[in-house]
Design a protein around this motif. Structure first.
Motif, PDB file in Angstrom:
ATOM      1  N   VAL A 133      -3.480 -17.176  21.085  1.00  0.00           N
ATOM      2  CA  VAL A 133      -2.534 -16.283  21.766  1.00  0.00           C
ATOM      3  C   VAL A 133      -2.148 -15.093  20.887  1.00  0.00           C
ATOM      4  O   VAL A 133      -2.023 -13.962  21.373  1.00  0.00           O
ATOM      5  CB  VAL A 133      -1.281 -17.066  22.224  1.00  0.00           C
ATOM      6  CG1 VAL A 133      -0.195 -16.132  22.735  1.00  0.00           C
ATOM      7  CG2 VAL A 133      -1.663 -18.081  23.302  1.00  0.00           C
ATOM      8  N   ALA A 134      -1.966 -15.331  19.594  1.00  0.00           N
ATOM      9  CA  ALA A 134      -1.550 -14.251  18.693  1.00  0.00           C
ATOM     10  C   ALA A 134      -2.659 -13.240  18.431  1.00  0.00           C
ATOM     11  O   ALA A 134      -2.395 -12.151  17.923  1.00  0.00           O
ATOM     12  CB  ALA A 134      -1.038 -14.830  17.374  1.00  0.00           C
ATOM     13  N   ASP A 135      -3.893 -13.571  18.794  1.00  0.00           N
ATOM     14  CA  ASP A 135      -4.967 -12.587  18.739  1.00  0.00           C
ATOM     15  C   ASP A 135      -4.915 -11.823  20.058  1.00  0.00           C
ATOM     16  O   ASP A 135      -5.611 -12.139  21.023  1.00  0.00           O
ATOM     17  CB  ASP A 135      -6.324 -13.274  18.554  1.00  0.00           C
ATOM     18  CG  ASP A 135      -7.470 -12.277  18.477  1.00  0.00           C
ATOM     19  OD1 ASP A 135      -7.251 -11.056  18.677  1.00  0.00           O
ATOM     20  OD2 ASP A 135      -8.607 -12.721  18.216  1.00  0.00           O
ATOM     21  N   PRO A 172       3.485 -18.921  13.135  1.00  0.00           N
ATOM     22  CA  PRO A 172       2.292 -19.710  13.460  1.00  0.00           C
ATOM     23  C   PRO A 172       2.620 -21.146  13.860  1.00  0.00           C
ATOM     24  O   PRO A 172       3.424 -21.821  13.229  1.00  0.00           O
ATOM     25  CB  PRO A 172       1.479 -19.652  12.159  1.00  0.00           C
ATOM     26  CG  PRO A 172       1.867 -18.330  11.563  1.00  0.00           C
ATOM     27  CD  PRO A 172       3.350 -18.206  11.869  1.00  0.00           C
ATOM     28  N   GLY A 173       1.991 -21.561  14.960  1.00  0.00           N
ATOM     29  CA  GLY A 173       2.180 -22.909  15.461  1.00  0.00           C
ATOM     30  C   GLY A 173       3.483 -23.143  16.173  1.00  0.00           C
ATOM     31  O   GLY A 173       3.742 -24.231  16.670  1.00  0.00           O
ATOM     32  N   SER A 174       4.329 -22.109  16.274  1.00  0.00           N
ATOM     33  CA  SER A 174       5.662 -22.285  16.841  1.00  0.00           C
ATOM     34  C   SER A 174       5.997 -21.265  17.930  1.00  0.00           C
ATOM     35  O   SER A 174       6.316 -21.643  19.053  1.00  0.00           O
ATOM     36  CB  SER A 174       6.699 -22.206  15.719  1.00  0.00           C
ATOM     37  OG  SER A 174       7.991 -22.299  16.228  1.00  0.00           O
ATOM     38  N   CYS A 175       5.954 -19.976  17.594  1.00  0.00           N
ATOM     39  CA  CYS A 175       6.411 -18.962  18.549  1.00  0.00           C
ATOM     40  C   CYS A 175       5.727 -17.627  18.295  1.00  0.00           C
ATOM     41  O   CYS A 175       5.608 -17.183  17.149  1.00  0.00           O
ATOM     42  CB  CYS A 175       7.925 -18.794  18.437  1.00  0.00           C
ATOM     43  SG  CYS A 175       8.618 -17.592  19.604  1.00  0.00           S
ATOM     44  N   PHE A 176       5.301 -16.981  19.380  1.00  0.00           N
ATOM     45  CA  PHE A 176       4.758 -15.630  19.331  1.00  0.00           C
ATOM     46  C   PHE A 176       5.416 -14.851  20.455  1.00  0.00           C
ATOM     47  O   PHE A 176       5.421 -15.297  21.605  1.00  0.00           O
ATOM     48  CB  PHE A 176       3.236 -15.637  19.510  1.00  0.00           C
ATOM     49  CG  PHE A 176       2.641 -14.261  19.492  1.00  0.00           C
ATOM     50  CD1 PHE A 176       2.574 -13.545  18.307  1.00  0.00           C
ATOM     51  CD2 PHE A 176       2.170 -13.681  20.644  1.00  0.00           C
ATOM     52  CE1 PHE A 176       2.037 -12.271  18.278  1.00  0.00           C
ATOM     53  CE2 PHE A 176       1.628 -12.407  20.631  1.00  0.00           C
ATOM     54  CZ  PHE A 176       1.563 -11.698  19.439  1.00  0.00           C
TER      55      PHE A 176
END
Length: 160
Positions: A25-27, A78-82
């Motif tokens: 998602v962050a990409d 990372p792994g938590s929220c974007f």
């Protein structure tokens, strides 16, 4: 006062770790692979992992006419929220947030949309937005596209 103060959210469980889901998602350049409305994104500035303050141009298309938005990352854990805020021609539109929570066998991804339009800007954008985007009911449209996005994301992540 906001037009739609309550955030709109959808969630899905996927059989991958929160870190893997977050990385996808962050990409932001990959969002067009899953979303029926987003066609892609171009990160502005130095390449590398997105972080708070990273800006990108979101490329969108709902009907025949494409449009672009300016987005700014406001959370990158990372792994938590974007999360990122979206504007159009300098007017705040929304905030999109993705939360990742570990569950047995994988993670739960929650996608949330918050309408940030002011009452004045909201009325103006509601009047002109259908001509630009082809979307008459943004909140209903977003619920539909969120469901489709999360389903496609789950398929992509689980199929590897």
């Amino acid at each position: 006062m906001r037009r739609n103060p309550a955030p709109l959210g959808e969630r899905v469980t996927v059989l991958v770790s929160p870190d893997i889901a977050y990385a996808a998602v962050a990409d932001v350049t990959r969002m067009g692979q899953w979303s029926p409305e987003v066609r892609g994104a171009r990160v502005l500035g130095t390449p590398g992992p997105v972080r708070v303050g990273t800006r990108f141009v979101g490329l969108n298309r709902a009907s025949w006419l494409p449009w672009a938005t300016l987005c700014t990352v406001v959370s990158a854990r990372p792994g938590s929220c974007f999360a990122f805020k979206v504007s159009f021609l300098g007017v705040a539109l929304s905030q999109w947030t993705y939360r990742f929570r570990e569950v047995p066998g994988g993670c739960e991804i929650t996608e949330e949309w918050l309408d940030l339009r002011s009452p004045v800007a909201g009325r103006l954008l509601t009047a002109v937005s259908p001509a630009i985007t082809g979307v008459l009911r943004r909140r209903e449209r977003n619920r539909t596209t969120m469901r489709a996005t999360l389903a496609a994301l789950r398929t992509e992540l689980e199929d590897g």
